[in-house]
Design a protein around this motif. Structure first.
Motif, mmCIF file in Angstrom:
data_model
loop_
_atom_site.group_PDB
_atom_site.id
_atom_site.type_symbol
_atom_site.label_atom_id
_atom_site.label_comp_id
_atom_site.label_asym_id
_atom_site.label_seq_id
_atom_site.Cartn_x
_atom_site.Cartn_y
_atom_site.Cartn_z
ATOM 1 N N ASP A 1 87.599 13.348 71.566
ATOM 2 C CA ASP A 1 86.619 12.575 70.804
ATOM 3 C C ASP A 1 87.296 11.804 69.667
ATOM 4 O O ASP A 1 87.007 10.625 69.438
ATOM 5 N N LEU A 2 88.209 12.452 68.964
ATOM 6 C CA LEU A 2 88.912 11.797 67.854
ATOM 7 C C LEU A 2 89.782 10.641 68.357
ATOM 8 O O LEU A 2 89.856 9.589 67.709
ATOM 9 N N ILE A 3 90.447 10.849 69.495
ATOM 10 C CA ILE A 3 91.248 9.763 70.066
ATOM 11 C C ILE A 3 90.346 8.587 70.417
ATOM 12 O O ILE A 3 90.647 7.422 70.103
ATOM 13 N N LEU A 4 89.225 8.862 71.056
ATOM 14 C CA LEU A 4 88.307 7.786 71.450
ATOM 15 C C LEU A 4 87.732 7.068 70.229
ATOM 16 O O LEU A 4 87.534 5.846 70.262
ATOM 17 N N ASP A 5 87.480 7.794 69.162
ATOM 18 C CA ASP A 5 86.982 7.174 67.934
ATOM 19 C C ASP A 5 87.984 6.194 67.345
ATOM 20 O O ASP A 5 87.608 5.246 66.633
ATOM 21 N N ASN A 6 89.261 6.413 67.628
ATOM 22 C CA ASN A 6 90.321 5.606 67.023
ATOM 23 C C ASN A 6 91.120 4.808 68.060
ATOM 24 O O ASN A 6 92.180 4.265 67.734
ATOM 25 N N TYR A 7 90.610 4.749 69.260
ATOM 26 C CA TYR A 7 91.320 4.065 70.335
ATOM 27 C C TYR A 7 91.192 2.538 70.198
ATOM 28 O O TYR A 7 90.122 2.055 69.825
ATOM 29 N N PRO A 8 92.263 1.766 70.498
ATOM 30 C CA PRO A 8 93.560 2.217 71.015
ATOM 31 C C PRO A 8 94.483 2.725 69.908
ATOM 32 O O PRO A 8 94.464 2.212 68.791
ATOM 33 N N THR A 9 95.271 3.721 70.248
ATOM 34 C CA THR A 9 96.289 4.246 69.339
ATOM 35 C C THR A 9 97.470 4.710 70.176
ATOM 36 O O THR A 9 97.298 5.171 71.314
ATOM 37 N N LYS A 10 98.653 4.584 69.643
ATOM 38 C CA LYS A 10 99.862 4.978 70.374
ATOM 39 C C LYS A 10 100.027 6.484 70.392
ATOM 40 O O LYS A 10 100.554 7.050 71.360
ATOM 41 N N SER A 11 99.545 7.125 69.326
ATOM 42 C CA SER A 11 99.788 8.560 69.201
ATOM 43 C C SER A 11 98.742 9.197 68.304
ATOM 44 O O SER A 11 98.236 8.561 67.365
ATOM 45 N N ILE A 12 98.430 10.444 68.564
ATOM 46 C CA ILE A 12 97.507 11.184 67.712
ATOM 47 C C ILE A 12 98.056 11.335 66.303
ATOM 48 O O ILE A 12 97.307 11.523 65.344
ATOM 49 N N THR A 13 99.369 11.216 66.149
ATOM 50 C CA THR A 13 99.973 11.334 64.818
ATOM 51 C C THR A 13 99.577 10.177 63.908
ATOM 52 O O THR A 13 99.788 10.244 62.697
ATOM 53 N N LYS A 14 99.031 9.090 64.482
ATOM 54 C CA LYS A 14 98.585 7.956 63.680
ATOM 55 C C LYS A 14 97.207 8.199 63.074
ATOM 56 O O LYS A 14 96.750 7.422 62.235
ATOM 57 N N LEU A 15 96.543 9.268 63.508
ATOM 58 C CA LEU A 15 95.223 9.598 62.985
ATOM 59 C C LEU A 15 95.366 10.487 61.753
ATOM 60 O O LEU A 15 96.439 10.968 61.440
ATOM 61 N N GLY A 16 94.249 10.701 61.084
ATOM 62 C CA GLY A 16 94.248 11.616 59.950
ATOM 63 C C GLY A 16 93.903 10.930 58.661
ATOM 64 O O GLY A 16 94.182 9.744 58.465
ATOM 65 N N GLN A 17 93.265 11.683 57.780
ATOM 66 C CA GLN A 17 92.851 11.170 56.485
ATOM 67 C C GLN A 17 93.925 11.451 55.450
ATOM 68 O O GLN A 17 94.552 12.504 55.456
ATOM 69 N N GLY A 18 94.149 10.512 54.575
ATOM 70 C CA GLY A 18 95.134 10.710 53.518
ATOM 71 C C GLY A 18 96.413 9.943 53.800
ATOM 72 O O GLY A 18 96.799 9.729 54.955
ATOM 73 N N PHE A 19 97.089 9.561 52.737
ATOM 74 C CA PHE A 19 98.274 8.706 52.831
ATOM 75 C C PHE A 19 99.406 9.368 53.600
ATOM 76 O O PHE A 19 100.137 8.728 54.347
ATOM 77 N N PHE A 20 99.577 10.690 53.409
ATOM 78 C CA PHE A 20 100.686 11.399 54.034
ATOM 79 C C PHE A 20 100.276 12.128 55.311
ATOM 80 O O PHE A 20 101.008 12.987 55.795
ATOM 81 N N SER A 21 99.115 11.804 55.857
ATOM 82 C CA SER A 21 98.630 12.523 57.032
ATOM 83 C C SER A 21 99.534 12.301 58.231
ATOM 84 O O SER A 21 100.014 11.205 58.484
ATOM 85 N N PHE A 22 99.767 13.374 58.967
ATOM 86 C CA PHE A 22 100.484 13.326 60.237
ATOM 87 C C PHE A 22 99.549 13.931 61.280
ATOM 88 O O PHE A 22 99.632 15.093 61.632
ATOM 89 N N GLY A 23 98.591 13.128 61.725
ATOM 90 C CA GLY A 23 97.597 13.626 62.664
ATOM 91 C C GLY A 23 96.349 14.138 61.963
ATOM 92 O O GLY A 23 96.301 14.260 60.744
ATOM 93 N N PRO A 24 95.307 14.459 62.749
ATOM 94 C CA PRO A 24 94.005 14.826 62.197
ATOM 95 C C PRO A 24 93.778 16.328 62.034
ATOM 96 O O PRO A 24 92.670 16.758 61.746
ATOM 97 N N TRP A 25 94.826 17.129 62.203
ATOM 98 C CA TRP A 25 94.622 18.575 62.350
ATOM 99 C C TRP A 25 94.101 19.274 61.103
ATOM 100 O O TRP A 25 93.488 20.335 61.204
ATOM 101 N N ASP A 26 94.311 18.700 59.947
ATOM 102 C CA ASP A 26 93.803 19.315 58.717
ATOM 103 C C ASP A 26 92.543 18.632 58.187
ATOM 104 O O ASP A 26 92.072 18.949 57.095
ATOM 105 N N ASP A 27 91.998 17.704 58.960
ATOM 106 C CA ASP A 27 90.747 17.051 58.558
ATOM 107 C C ASP A 27 89.563 17.946 58.911
ATOM 108 O O ASP A 27 89.548 18.593 59.970
#
Length: 269
Positions: free
Chosen positions: A110-136
């Motif tokens: 669902d998160l990928i589809l919300d942000n598609y197209p994206t090259k990688s899940i690591t491009k998702l996430g809230q915050g300047f230093f985010s590496f993916g959405p896992w802590d959102d």
């Protein structure tokens, strides 16, 4: 000087983001029912998997994010919503195992589809230093906002102490273990966990014996504690699911172990 300090801090933060979270039980999710008459339907999730998941001849699965219709994305969101309205403590322990795995995987898609197209899940996430959405905080259950990391590291890993969990939760990346073609249920969870381990360990992105030594997915480095705590125990774990040719090769491995990981999206293009 300020720019140099920024670069140093940025490097430190990014290195911490790459570190795997520790296994740390959140006790509020530890309760379960000894017996349950509550039925959990995973039919909507199965419908999504049937339409958009492809298994290649070498048994790696890919998801066709670009083909998902708006109607099916709504169906996926409906499924996630259905699960979040269930109080997990009303489920048996095995029902919960399937519940949390499916919820993690469905929400990730669902998160990928919300942000598609994206090259990688690591491009998702809230915050300047985010590496993916896992802590959102992406889910609310029992009026509690939780993260994907909560599900994996504060519920699934500490409650079940089952290394096969790593073959079940899917991070939408090429090097990740398969997104299973079947929704997890109380009846098939053990079978699917074994199948996930076998598929990953016998695929080069998981385990590859080379002339120089052994090349493994970085999952086995991040979570070595779950696979026995040392490289000798890790080899024993891999051998449990390795097919005869690989099992023999593992028994003769010498040299260094190299860990690699490809974060590209697990996508059929």
């Amino acid at each position: 000087m300020k720019f140099l300090l920024f670069i140093i801090l940025n490097s430190l933060v990014l290195s911490n983001l790459w570190a795997a979270p520790a296994k740390d039980l959140d006790k509020q999710w530890a309760a379960f029912s000894q017996t349950s008459t509550l039925s959990v339907s995973h039919d909507k999730w199965q419908a999504i998997l049937d339409r958009y998941l492809t298994t290649t001849p070498d048994e790696q699965t890919f998801f066709s994010y670009s083909k998902v219709t708006s109607e099916d994305h709504k169906l996926l969101k409906s499924y996630v919503s259905d699960l979040t309205t269930i109080a997990p403590e009303q489920l048996t322990r095995i029902q919960q195992k399937a519940y949390w795995i499916n919820l993690y995987n469905a929400k990730t898609v669902d998160l990928i589809l919300d942000n598609y197209p994206t090259k990688s899940i690591t491009k998702l996430g809230q915050g300047f230093f985010s590496f993916g959405p896992w802590d959102d905080k992406v889910l609310t259950i029992n009026d509690k906002k939780i993260t994907l990391n909560d599900i994996e590291h504060r519920i699934l890993r500490p409650i079940y102490n089952d290394a096969r969990i790593h073959y079940a939760v899917n991070c939408a990346s090429y090097s990740c273990p398969n997104l299973a073609a079947h929704a997890y249920t109380a009846e098939n969870t053990e079978q699917l966990l074994d199948k996930g381990a076998e598929q990953y360990i016998n695929h080069p992105r998981g385990v590859l014996v080379t002339d120089e030594g052994l090349k493994l997915s970085t999952i086995y480095s991040w979570y070595q504690v779950d696979f026995g705590g040392n490289e000798q125990d890790l080899i024993k774990h891999l051998s449990l699911y390795a097919k005869p040719k690989l099992k023999e090769a593992l028994s003769m491995v010498t040299g260094k172990i190299e860990y690699v990981y490809n974060w590209d999206l697990n996508e059929i293009k």
